[in-house]
Design an enzyme around this catalytic site. Structure first.
Site, mmCIF file in Angstrom:
data_model
loop_
_atom_site.group_PDB
_atom_site.id
_atom_site.type_symbol
_atom_site.label_atom_id
_atom_site.label_comp_id
_atom_site.label_asym_id
_atom_site.label_seq_id
_atom_site.Cartn_x
_atom_site.Cartn_y
_atom_site.Cartn_z
ATOM 1 N N TYR A 15 0.831 -1.219 0.000
ATOM 2 C CA TYR A 15 0.000 0.000 0.000
ATOM 3 C C TYR A 15 0.866 1.270 0.000
ATOM 4 C CZ TYR A 15 -3.252 3.427 2.155
ATOM 5 O OH TYR A 15 -4.001 4.532 2.470
ATOM 6 N N ILE A 16 1.696 1.427 1.009
ATOM 7 C CA ILE A 16 2.464 2.680 1.100
ATOM 8 C C ILE A 16 3.563 2.701 0.037
ATOM 9 C CG2 ILE A 16 3.818 4.174 2.628
ATOM 10 C CD1 ILE A 16 2.309 2.884 4.980
ATOM 11 N N ASN A 36 7.874 -9.651 -1.676
ATOM 12 C CA ASN A 36 7.699 -11.119 -1.657
ATOM 13 C C ASN A 36 6.223 -11.519 -1.740
ATOM 14 O OD1 ASN A 36 6.746 -10.483 0.840
ATOM 15 N ND2 ASN A 36 8.116 -11.820 1.990
ATOM 16 N N SER A 134 7.181 3.733 12.848
ATOM 17 C CA SER A 134 5.774 3.941 13.190
ATOM 18 C C SER A 134 5.677 4.695 14.508
ATOM 19 C CB SER A 134 5.109 2.569 13.332
ATOM 20 O OG SER A 134 3.886 2.680 14.004
ATOM 21 N N TYR A 160 4.794 -6.356 16.899
ATOM 22 C CA TYR A 160 5.056 -5.612 15.667
ATOM 23 C C TYR A 160 5.750 -4.277 16.001
ATOM 24 C CZ TYR A 160 3.926 -1.811 12.518
ATOM 25 O OH TYR A 160 4.008 -0.678 11.769
ATOM 26 N N LYS A 164 9.750 -2.486 15.187
ATOM 27 C CA LYS A 164 10.084 -1.147 14.660
ATOM 28 C C LYS A 164 11.061 -0.447 15.606
ATOM 29 C CE LYS A 164 7.602 -1.170 10.932
ATOM 30 N NZ LYS A 164 8.228 -1.197 9.613
ATOM 31 N N TYR A 188 5.511 6.959 10.953
ATOM 32 C CA TYR A 188 4.203 7.233 10.355
ATOM 33 C C TYR A 188 3.137 7.271 11.424
ATOM 34 C CZ TYR A 188 6.395 4.810 6.310
ATOM 35 O OH TYR A 188 7.215 4.357 5.323
ATOM 36 N N ARG A 242 -6.806 9.430 16.521
ATOM 37 C CA ARG A 242 -5.573 9.187 15.770
ATOM 38 C C ARG A 242 -5.291 10.374 14.856
ATOM 39 N NH1 ARG A 242 -5.705 5.713 18.858
ATOM 40 N NH2 ARG A 242 -5.312 3.480 18.657
ATOM 41 N N GLY A 306 -4.480 -3.550 23.730
ATOM 42 C CA GLY A 306 -3.254 -2.969 23.181
ATOM 43 C C GLY A 306 -3.464 -1.633 22.490
HETATM 44 C C1 UD1 Z 1 -2.220 0.022 14.472
HETATM 45 C C2 UD1 Z 1 -0.980 -0.203 15.303
HETATM 46 C C3 UD1 Z 1 0.176 0.501 14.691
HETATM 47 C C4 UD1 Z 1 0.377 0.096 13.268
HETATM 48 C C5 UD1 Z 1 -0.897 0.346 12.502
HETATM 49 C C6 UD1 Z 1 -0.727 -0.187 11.088
HETATM 50 C C7 UD1 Z 1 -1.625 -0.405 17.660
HETATM 51 C C8 UD1 Z 1 -1.540 0.220 19.005
HETATM 52 N N1 UD1 Z 1 -1.130 0.304 16.650
HETATM 53 O O1 UD1 Z 1 -2.528 1.384 14.559
HETATM 54 O O2 UD1 Z 1 1.330 0.157 15.406
HETATM 55 O O3 UD1 Z 1 1.425 0.868 12.717
HETATM 56 O O4 UD1 Z 1 -1.976 -0.339 13.130
HETATM 57 O O5 UD1 Z 1 -1.072 -1.489 10.944
HETATM 58 O O6 UD1 Z 1 -2.134 -1.480 17.527
HETATM 59 N N2 UD1 Z 1 -10.792 0.796 15.105
HETATM 60 C C9 UD1 Z 1 -12.106 0.480 15.341
HETATM 61 N N3 UD1 Z 1 -12.657 -0.577 14.699
HETATM 62 C C10 UD1 Z 1 -11.932 -1.370 13.833
HETATM 63 C C11 UD1 Z 1 -10.568 -1.051 13.601
HETATM 64 C C12 UD1 Z 1 -10.038 0.041 14.258
HETATM 65 O O7 UD1 Z 1 -12.797 1.146 16.109
HETATM 66 O O8 UD1 Z 1 -12.497 -2.342 13.311
HETATM 67 C C13 UD1 Z 1 -10.221 1.970 15.772
HETATM 68 C C14 UD1 Z 1 -9.039 1.655 16.672
HETATM 69 O O9 UD1 Z 1 -9.465 1.289 17.946
HETATM 70 C C15 UD1 Z 1 -8.277 2.981 16.621
HETATM 71 C C16 UD1 Z 1 -8.552 3.503 15.206
HETATM 72 O O10 UD1 Z 1 -9.728 2.826 14.776
HETATM 73 O O11 UD1 Z 1 -8.813 3.898 17.545
HETATM 74 C C17 UD1 Z 1 -7.424 3.219 14.239
HETATM 75 O O12 UD1 Z 1 -7.133 1.823 14.244
HETATM 76 P P1 UD1 Z 1 -6.148 1.127 13.198
HETATM 77 O O13 UD1 Z 1 -6.485 1.577 11.827
HETATM 78 O O14 UD1 Z 1 -6.159 -0.329 13.478
HETATM 79 O O15 UD1 Z 1 -4.736 1.762 13.545
HETATM 80 P P2 UD1 Z 1 -3.958 1.853 14.940
HETATM 81 O O16 UD1 Z 1 -4.536 0.974 15.957
HETATM 82 O O17 UD1 Z 1 -3.844 3.295 15.278
#
Ligand code: UD1
Length: 360
Positions: A15-16, A36, A134, A160, A164, A188, A242, A306
């Site tokens: 993607y990126i 890969n 990250s 993960y 990093k 990022y 975020r 987490g």
């Molecule tokens: C996560 C990882 C981060 C990684 C990134 C890319 C953690 C703490 N961080 O970021 O290290 O670089 O993924 O893979 O795990 N959310 C929902 N419903 C969903 C999915 C997400 O409510 O089905 C919410 C999450 O709780 C969060 C936000 O959406 O508040 C963003 O989530 P996500 O896109 O998964 O990214 P991160 O958790 O910030």
């Protein structure tokens, strides 16, 4: 002179990586790309479907090899064939949940892949590197907006994220030992969106875990409902916050970093790539609904293990030193992602898209 430089891009079919390659080619860089296909789509002839589309967007050629960084000999052969000036290292596995289940897989893939790459770079006298890091390295923030001086490595919530952090430490150590190294690690925040053409976007092979593809899957009818993790955070609407950044802004951040490495010796630097704006999950959902005219049914459930409650960047250092700043709005992130999704309902594996693909 940057226009003559050849950039070796690892994980460039993802993607990126694929979005960054569009920006690199537009800026005049040549690229040699490896992937890969562990989390990106390949075509029948072993090509990257995304990179074929990058060629269509830019009118330029991408030299591509299917290569796993754990295969050091294969890597060495590619470096022997091309004069590589600098490297952007995207290739890594990044699923938080999977990393907790299979820590060894994550440590092996992400750490050994990086070590092999660094050794081959050293062997061929190539010392310029941009590394995909990250904001996860910060753990739960002590202050916001978060600056690069915030402590790292404490309370990282997943394996993960630790990979990093360990790599950042390794990079700093090698730059102390050998001053020839010229390295920038980019931390990022949360990339969203797609190239405005709708031809390339996010299409992981592994199950969707990030928020934007999930919202979009609900909008297009592939999923019945969005699950929002946690409605009881200390935020205005109770959902997590975020710093969402358009993937094209992230891409241009890499070009800015590379330009900086070409211009002056940095030894080792880290930069946040974010917008500086905190956006809640509900704000994101509402914005997506408004600009795409879709409805996203959702239910709020327990917090995800987490997860961090609030995370957004202070991105002033990148602005000051790299002369880079994010340009695209949250609305654009949603509109561009939705364009990609509707033009390619099943991602790169969609049978009929608006683009003619010879290999389909
Ligand atoms: C996560 C990882 C981060 C990684 C990134 C890319 C953690 C703490 N961080 O970021 O290290 O670089 O993924 O893979 O795990 N959310 C929902 N419903 C969903 C999915 C997400 O409510 O089905 C919410 C999450 O709780 C969060 C936000 O959406 O508040 C963003 O989530 P996500 O896109 O998964 O990214 P991160 O958790 O910030």
């Amino acid at each position: 002179m940057s226009h003559l430089s050849t950039v070796f891009v690892t994980g460039g079919a993802g993607y990126i990586g694929s979005h960054c390659i569009v920006e690199l080619l537009s800026a005049g860089y040549e690229v040699v790309v490896v992937d890969n296909f562990v989390n990106s789509v390949n075509g029948p002839d072993g090509e990257s479907v995304a990179l074929k589309r990058v060629e269509a967007i830019t009118g330029k050629t991408v030299t591509f090899y299917e290569c796993d960084l754990l295969d050091k000999t294969a890597l060495e052969n590619i470096f022997a064939k091309h004069k590589i000036d600098c490297v952007i290292h995207f290739a890594a596995i990044k699923s938080v949940g999977e990393s907790m289940e299979y820590p060894l897989l994550y440590y092996k893939n992400n750490l050994i892949g990086m070590l092999n790459l660094l050794e081959i770079m050293e062997q061929f006298g190539c010392f310029q590197l941009v590394f995909s890091s990250s904001c996860t390295v910060y753990g739960e923030p002590n202050f916001l907006p978060i600056t690069e001086t915030h402590s790292v490595g404490h309370n990282i919530t997943n394996v993960y994220g630790k990979t990093k952090y360990f790599i950042e430490e390794m990079l700093e150590d090698i730059t102390h030992a050998n001053k020839k190294w010229n390295i920038i690690a980019l931390r990022y925040f949360n990339p969203l969106g797609a190239h405005p053409s709708g031809l390339i976007g996010e299409d992981p092979i592994k199950p969707f875990a990030n928020i934007m593809p999930l919202i979009s899957q609900v909008a297009i009818g592939h999923l019945p409902i969005l699950t929002i993790f946690g409605g009881d955070y200390s935020t205005p609407d109770g959902t997590g916050i975020r710093d969402y950044i358009h993937v094209m802004d992230l891409a241009s951040g890499h070009v800015a970093a590379l330009n900086m490495l070409q211009k002056s010796h940095q030894n080792y630097k880290v930069y946040n790539l974010g917008t500086g704006q905190g956006v809640s999950v509900l704000q994101l959902v509402k914005t997506f609904e408004r600009v795409t005219g879709t409805a996203i049914p959702y239910k709020i459930v327990e917090r995800r293990e987490g997860d961090i409650s609030v995370m957004y960047a202070n991105a002033e250092l990148a602005e000051r030193e790299l002369e880079w700043k994010s340009k695209h709005s949250l609305e654009e992130m949603c509109v561009d992602f939705w364009r990609w999704q509707t033009m390619n309902p099943d991602g790169y594996r969609t049978k009929s898209t608006k683009m003619t693909n010879g290999h389909r």
